[in-house]
Design an enzyme around this catalytic site. Sequence first.
Site, PDB file in Angstrom:
ATOM      1  N   HIS A 183       0.848  -1.199   0.000  1.00 18.68           N
ATOM      2  CA  HIS A 183       0.000   0.000   0.000  1.00 18.68           C
ATOM      3  C   HIS A 183       0.883   1.247   0.000  1.00 18.68           C
ATOM      4  O   HIS A 183       2.120   1.131   0.010  1.00 18.68           O
ATOM      5  CB  HIS A 183      -0.968  -0.027   1.192  1.00 18.68           C
ATOM      6  CG  HIS A 183      -0.290  -0.248   2.522  1.00 18.68           C
ATOM      7  ND1 HIS A 183       0.578   0.656   3.089  1.00 18.68           N
ATOM      8  CD2 HIS A 183      -0.328  -1.296   3.396  1.00 18.68           C
ATOM      9  CE1 HIS A 183       1.014   0.209   4.247  1.00 18.68           C
ATOM     10  NE2 HIS A 183       0.490  -0.992   4.462  1.00 18.68           N
TER      11      HIS A 183
ATOM     12  N   GLY B  53       1.786   3.219   2.230  1.00 21.97           N
ATOM     13  CA  GLY B  53       2.759   3.275   3.327  1.00 21.97           C
ATOM     14  C   GLY B  53       4.069   2.638   2.895  1.00 21.97           C
ATOM     15  O   GLY B  53       5.145   3.229   3.042  1.00 21.97           O
ATOM     16  N   HIS B  54       3.972   1.431   2.309  1.00 23.86           N
ATOM     17  CA  HIS B  54       5.171   0.758   1.802  1.00 23.86           C
ATOM     18  C   HIS B  54       5.833   1.612   0.708  1.00 23.86           C
ATOM     19  O   HIS B  54       7.052   1.746   0.662  1.00 23.86           O
ATOM     20  CB  HIS B  54       4.810  -0.607   1.194  1.00 23.86           C
ATOM     21  CG  HIS B  54       4.202  -1.578   2.157  1.00 23.86           C
ATOM     22  ND1 HIS B  54       2.982  -2.173   1.936  1.00 23.86           N
ATOM     23  CD2 HIS B  54       4.634  -2.054   3.341  1.00 23.86           C
ATOM     24  CE1 HIS B  54       2.701  -2.997   2.936  1.00 23.86           C
ATOM     25  NE2 HIS B  54       3.680  -2.941   3.810  1.00 23.86           N
TER      26      HIS B  54
ATOM     27  N   GLN C 221       7.287 -15.043  13.097  1.00 27.69           N
ATOM     28  CA  GLN C 221       6.962 -13.884  13.923  1.00 27.69           C
ATOM     29  C   GLN C 221       5.477 -13.827  14.282  1.00 27.69           C
ATOM     30  O   GLN C 221       5.022 -12.880  14.895  1.00 27.69           O
ATOM     31  CB  GLN C 221       7.415 -12.591  13.249  1.00 27.69           C
ATOM     32  CG  GLN C 221       6.594 -12.182  12.043  1.00 27.69           C
ATOM     33  CD  GLN C 221       7.187 -10.985  11.356  1.00 27.69           C
ATOM     34  OE1 GLN C 221       8.291 -11.035  10.832  1.00 27.69           O
ATOM     35  NE2 GLN C 221       6.451  -9.870  11.354  1.00 27.69           N
TER      36      GLN C 221
ATOM     37  N   ASP D 167       4.903   0.979  12.981  1.00 28.33           N
ATOM     38  CA  ASP D 167       5.265  -0.116  13.890  1.00 28.33           C
ATOM     39  C   ASP D 167       6.446   0.369  14.727  1.00 28.33           C
ATOM     40  O   ASP D 167       7.585  -0.049  14.532  1.00 28.33           O
ATOM     41  CB  ASP D 167       5.622  -1.358  13.072  1.00 28.33           C
ATOM     42  CG  ASP D 167       4.471  -1.766  12.173  1.00 28.33           C
ATOM     43  OD1 ASP D 167       3.511  -2.344  12.676  1.00 28.33           O
ATOM     44  OD2 ASP D 167       4.509  -1.458  10.962  1.00 28.33           O
TER      45      ASP D 167
ATOM     46  N   GLN E 230       8.638  -2.016  16.780  1.00 27.45           N
ATOM     47  CA  GLN E 230       9.432  -2.849  15.858  1.00 27.45           C
ATOM     48  C   GLN E 230      10.642  -2.056  15.357  1.00 27.45           C
ATOM     49  O   GLN E 230      11.780  -2.540  15.375  1.00 27.45           O
ATOM     50  CB  GLN E 230       8.562  -3.281  14.678  1.00 27.45           C
ATOM     51  CG  GLN E 230       9.335  -3.904  13.538  1.00 27.45           C
ATOM     52  CD  GLN E 230       8.419  -4.415  12.444  1.00 27.45           C
ATOM     53  OE1 GLN E 230       7.948  -5.536  12.512  1.00 27.45           O
ATOM     54  NE2 GLN E 230       8.158  -3.608  11.436  1.00 27.45           N
TER      55      GLN E 230
ATOM     56  N   LEU F 189      -2.531   3.389   7.164  1.00 28.97           N
ATOM     57  CA  LEU F 189      -2.619   2.307   6.183  1.00 28.97           C
ATOM     58  C   LEU F 189      -1.967   1.057   6.760  1.00 28.97           C
ATOM     59  O   LEU F 189      -0.957   1.127   7.447  1.00 28.97           O
ATOM     60  CB  LEU F 189      -1.923   2.712   4.883  1.00 28.97           C
ATOM     61  CG  LEU F 189      -2.488   3.946   4.179  1.00 28.97           C
ATOM     62  CD1 LEU F 189      -1.792   4.169   2.846  1.00 28.97           C
ATOM     63  CD2 LEU F 189      -3.990   3.817   3.951  1.00 28.97           C
ATOM     64  N   SER F 190      -2.593  -0.074   6.484  1.00 24.66           N
ATOM     65  CA  SER F 190      -2.082  -1.344   6.983  1.00 24.66           C
ATOM     66  C   SER F 190      -2.614  -2.456   6.093  1.00 24.66           C
ATOM     67  O   SER F 190      -3.758  -2.385   5.619  1.00 24.66           O
ATOM     68  CB  SER F 190      -2.584  -1.555   8.417  1.00 24.66           C
ATOM     69  OG  SER F 190      -2.451  -2.916   8.772  1.00 24.66           O
TER      70      SER F 190
HETATM   71  P1  AMP Z   1       4.509  -4.884   6.814  1.00 24.11           P
HETATM   72  O1  AMP Z   1       4.350  -5.296   5.387  1.00 24.11           O
HETATM   73  O2  AMP Z   1       3.228  -4.581   7.498  1.00 24.11           O
HETATM   74  O3  AMP Z   1       5.420  -5.790   7.579  1.00 24.11           O
HETATM   75  O4  AMP Z   1       5.266  -3.490   6.763  1.00 24.11           O
HETATM   76  C1  AMP Z   1       6.486  -3.330   6.093  1.00 24.11           C
HETATM   77  C2  AMP Z   1       7.057  -1.985   6.458  1.00 24.11           C
HETATM   78  O5  AMP Z   1       6.155  -0.957   6.086  1.00 24.11           O
HETATM   79  C3  AMP Z   1       7.293  -1.840   7.971  1.00 24.11           C
HETATM   80  O6  AMP Z   1       8.511  -1.155   8.191  1.00 24.11           O
HETATM   81  C4  AMP Z   1       6.105  -1.020   8.400  1.00 24.11           C
HETATM   82  O7  AMP Z   1       6.341  -0.249   9.571  1.00 24.11           O
HETATM   83  C5  AMP Z   1       5.910  -0.111   7.192  1.00 24.11           C
HETATM   84  N1  AMP Z   1       4.539   0.408   7.163  1.00 24.11           N
HETATM   85  C6  AMP Z   1       3.395  -0.298   7.304  1.00 24.11           C
HETATM   86  N2  AMP Z   1       2.320   0.524   7.269  1.00 24.11           N
HETATM   87  C7  AMP Z   1       2.820   1.782   7.115  1.00 24.11           C
HETATM   88  C8  AMP Z   1       2.221   3.071   7.016  1.00 24.11           C
HETATM   89  N3  AMP Z   1       0.894   3.246   7.071  1.00 24.11           N
HETATM   90  N4  AMP Z   1       3.031   4.152   6.857  1.00 24.11           N
HETATM   91  C9  AMP Z   1       4.376   3.991   6.801  1.00 24.11           C
HETATM   92  N5  AMP Z   1       5.009   2.794   6.883  1.00 24.11           N
HETATM   93  C10 AMP Z   1       4.238   1.711   7.036  1.00 24.11           C
END
Ligand code: AMP
Length: 281
Positions: A40, A42-43, A67, A157, A160, A190-191
């Site tokens: 998304h 965020g990534h 994890q 996160d 983390q 975003l998640s």
């Molecule tokens: P994930 O795929 O959820 O493991 O996230 C991969 C990376 O993207 C991690 O470093 C998360 O902290 C970051 N991330 C996830 N959601 C967001 C967001 N809304 N804004 C910025 N970074 C994000």
Amino acid sequence: MFYLLNILIQMKIILNNSILRKTLGPFNDIGFVPTMGGIHEGHISLIEKSIKSNKKTLVSIFVNPKQFNDIKDFKSYPSNIKNDLTILKKIKKLDFIYIPKFKDIYEDKKKSQIKIKRKDKILCAKYRIGHFEGVLDVMNRLTTLIKPKKIFMGKKDFQQLYLVKNFIEKKFNIKVIGCKTVRNKNKLALSSRNLLFNKQELNEVEKISKTFLNLRNKTKSINNINRFLQKLKKDLERFFNIKIEYLENRNIKNLTISNKYLKSKIFVSYYYKGIRLIDNF
Ligand code: AMP
């Protein structure tokens, strides 16, 4: 025409470690963005940051079973590689997408000795037993394989980021860069897990998220912020029909409990419709 073709074939998808080693061998300025897919904005913001500050950028997609402390959560984790690739292919200067199999990451079969310190068994570490041990183990393995110069991770996160930064920067000569949380127009962070909600549920989660975000301002004039948050917890749970795991104000440098407004953040984790969400603001 050739120029266009060059752009199109610039991005390489790497599916195993022998290709990874061959491909990355010549490069010593790699920015690395680890993800579990469900790509998304965020990534994408992390990828853009890496592209700006590194000669090459690599994104990994790996849902790390080690994890997940809850098998149901692992099995329902939204994964759609085809969709992820469609999105990632549109990012012009992204160089590599690494999609390893379990055996690629865990080819070194030695059991991890990584342990979280007692003082760090707070927030998510208190409720997701073994989660951060799994995160640090996979980050250790990915960093050893990829040898990046910088790793880009989200403040979404926060714990983390805090634990990985402390661990990785101590062990390797590289930087872990924390990046701002990206939110949708209704302020919901975003998640990938948001994909698990239907439209009406998403509306409700946006309302909950907004309420939490407004709390930050309210704590400006409060003496004992954590007492205030504890009192509010039950009302919020009843009103929104959620289960809050923690709602705490903590210092942003060392994550200790803080009742000061400055240099602190509120951290929350809650379940809505059985799905666990976290945020900090
Ligand atoms: P994930 O795929 O959820 O493991 O996230 C991969 C990376 O993207 C991690 O470093 C998360 O902290 C970051 N991330 C996830 N959601 C967001 C967001 N809304 N804004 C910025 N970074 C994000």
